[in-house]
Write a protein that holds these residues in place. Structure first.
Motif, PDB file in Angstrom:
ATOM      1  N   LEU A  66       0.909  -1.237  -0.105  1.00 47.52           N
ATOM      2  CA  LEU A  66      -0.362   0.057  -0.056  1.00 47.52           C
ATOM      3  C   LEU A  66       0.953   1.226   0.101  1.00 47.52           C
ATOM      4  N   GLY A  67       0.612   2.353  -0.692  1.00 43.97           N
ATOM      5  CA  GLY A  67       1.172   3.543  -0.643  1.00 43.97           C
ATOM      6  C   GLY A  67       1.738   3.921  -2.047  1.00 43.97           C
ATOM      7  N   PRO A  69       1.678   5.869  -5.609  1.00 45.23           N
ATOM      8  CA  PRO A  69       1.171   7.230  -5.786  1.00 45.23           C
ATOM      9  C   PRO A  69      -0.325   7.298  -6.233  1.00 45.23           C
ATOM     10  N   ASP A  70      -0.665   6.321  -6.655  1.00 49.05           N
ATOM     11  CA  ASP A  70      -2.357   6.193  -6.789  1.00 49.05           C
ATOM     12  C   ASP A  70      -3.196   6.006  -5.676  1.00 49.05           C
ATOM     13  N   LEU A  72      -2.173   7.070  -2.682  1.00 55.33           N
ATOM     14  CA  LEU A  72      -2.099   8.265  -1.920  1.00 55.33           C
ATOM     15  C   LEU A  72      -3.076   9.414  -2.484  1.00 55.33           C
ATOM     16  N   LEU A  73      -3.000   9.388  -3.935  1.00 60.45           N
ATOM     17  CA  LEU A  73      -3.949  10.375  -4.511  1.00 60.45           C
ATOM     18  C   LEU A  73      -5.373   9.930  -4.273  1.00 60.45           C
ATOM     19  N   HIS A  75      -6.742   8.247  -1.703  1.00 56.00           N
ATOM     20  CA  HIS A  75      -6.989   8.439  -0.214  1.00 56.00           C
ATOM     21  C   HIS A  75      -7.550   9.891  -0.157  1.00 56.00           C
ATOM     22  N   GLU A  76      -6.743  10.890  -0.423  1.00 54.75           N
ATOM     23  CA  GLU A  76      -7.023  12.164  -0.431  1.00 54.75           C
ATOM     24  C   GLU A  76      -8.099  12.770  -1.462  1.00 54.75           C
TER      25      GLU A  76
ATOM     26  N   LEU B  19       0.426  15.236  -6.200  1.00 57.93           N
ATOM     27  CA  LEU B  19       1.033  14.346  -5.460  1.00 57.93           C
ATOM     28  C   LEU B  19       1.884  14.957  -4.410  1.00 57.93           C
ATOM     29  N   ILE B  26      -1.309  13.960   3.669  1.00 53.53           N
ATOM     30  CA  ILE B  26      -1.968  12.740   4.282  1.00 53.53           C
ATOM     31  C   ILE B  26      -1.178  11.890   4.980  1.00 53.53           C
ATOM     32  N   LEU B  47       7.215   5.014   4.361  1.00 52.73           N
ATOM     33  CA  LEU B  47       6.678   5.819   3.722  1.00 52.73           C
ATOM     34  C   LEU B  47       6.540   7.322   4.501  1.00 52.73           C
TER      35      LEU B  47
END
Lengths: 264, 134
Positions: A66-67, A69-70, A72-73, A75-76, B19, B26, B47
């Motif tokens: 998990l983690g 770029p997709d 992270l984006l 989630h936000e 990004l 977050i 991370l």
């Protein structure tokens, strides 16, 4: 440490899954079946309800990292899109609970009252972030021109080979960085002061880069967004050519969650 | 990019977070769900630490020094906008991409390709009572 168990609906499936938590919303929120967050196109967003609150979640296979770029984006963006229409308490990226029942037992039930109170507090409000960044050429010129000692140092080493002036170059750069830092303190305070009257709260964030001029998060009523935009436009006009200004939002209130938390 | 905007002092008003903005937000802000409740996942802690790049190093100092050394300050007080812009952009390109920042920038570039695809209308949760009102 609890281990993940497959939810009842997928009995017989060997793959371990968990429940990824985006944040907390009021109980009456419904998700769009097409909404996506982390976990790609196939992972839908649902709610786990308890009392007056609910968790926005996605069921996730645990055997994938998990983690990206997709992720992270995802989630936000889900949280920000949610914050534009309903109050939401965003979770920090990466919270995965064992299953839906654990989401109720370990997250929603123990914190029900303060989550519900915080969501009431957030009704009609969202976070906005003012990010300002120095135009490098302009701020460097400003720094050199306002300090004769730096100008002398600059002129002294300008035409000499880099190899023989490395320590002077580092000293010059460090002095410039210190001077930019002083401007950052002043400019950040100016942004905070200008925008504060239009908000319900201000957090001056730490700089995220050496050319950051200001990084200020505010909690504001979404109905006052035009007012915020006007304040930021005025700053941008004053700083034209010197600082680039961006206004982000409405966002989920990432910077205000701790303020909403009752003292422990 | 935003160069035309910044000349006029306009505000950049992106419709969704980049990004870089996301990483700034977050990974270390928001509701923290206790570690003993969470299922542990490989990579998350790393991370979080990696995201705390920030601020100045010797590389930065040398870059600033190099940039001001190429300025022609005493002769032309005002102007040279094109030259300055060239320098700024050149400076960014020359910059040594060290460590995490390089990785994040590279990741950003990759993501941008994805983002540039025509955006679908945002699917968002809505409230029952709002749905009923409509």
């Amino acid at each position: 440490m609890s281990t993940a168990t497959a939810p009842a609906g997928t009995a017989g499936q060997a793959q371990a899954t968990g429940v990824y938590v985006y944040g907390i919303v009021p109980e009456d929120v419904e998700t769009d079946p097409e909404a996506h967050g982390v976990g790609g196109e196939s992972a839908t967003v649902t709610v786990v309800r308890h009392g007056r609150i609910a968790a926005l979640v996605t069921e996730l296979a645990l055997d994938r990292p998990l983690g990206t770029p997709d992720d992270l984006l995802g989630h936000e963006r889900l949280l920000d899109a949610t914050a534009a229409v309903v109050p939401v308490l965003p979770a920090r990226f990466g919270a995965v609970l064992a299953d839906r029942q654990a989401t109720v037992d370990e997250l929603l039930a123990p914190h029900h009252d303060w989550f519900a109170a915080a969501l009431r507090e957030l009704e009609g409000k969202a976070e906005y972030v003012v990010r300002a960044r120095y135009v490098e050429g302009a701020v460097l010129r400003e720094v050199i021109e306002s300090d004769p000692a730096l100008e002398r140092l600059r002129v002294r080493i300008r035409d000499k080979p880099e190899e023989t002036t490395r320590s002077e170059r580092i000293a010059l750069g460090e002095a410039i960085n210190t001077a930019i830092d002083a401007r950052r303190q002043a400019d950040g305070a100016r942004v905070a002061q200008a925008i504060e009257p239009s908000t319900a709260g201000v957090v001056v964030r730490e700089a995220a880069g050496e050319l950051d001029a200001a990084n200020v998060a505010v909690l504001a009523e979404t109905s006052r967004e035009p007012e915020l935009e006007q304040v930021v436009r005025d700053l941008a006009r004053d700083w034209a050519g010197r600082v680039e200004v961006r206004l982000l939002g409405p966002l989920a209130p990432y910077d205000f969650v701790t303020e909403l938390q009752p003292g422990e | 990019m935003t160069s035309a905007l910044q000349q006029s002092g306009a505000v950049d008003r992106p419709t969704s977070a980049s990004l870089a903005d996301v990483i700034d937000t977050i990974l270390d802000k928001g509701l923290v769900i206790d570690a003993y409740v969470r299922v542990s996942l490989v990579g998350i802690e790393l991370l979080t630490i990696d995201a705390r790049i920030v601020v100045a190093s010797v590389d930065t100092y040398l870059r600033f020094a190099e940039a001001v050394n190429r300025m022609d300050i005493s002769q032309e007080k005002e102007g040279l906008p094109e030259l300055m812009q060239d320098m700024t952009q050149g400076g960014a390109k020359h910059k040594v991409k060290g460590g995490v920042q390089g990785v994040l920038e590279a990741a950003g570039e990759k993501v941008r390709d994805v983002i540039d695809e025509p955006a679908e209308p945002e699917r968002v949760p809505r409230r029952r009572r709002q749905a009923e009102e409509e």
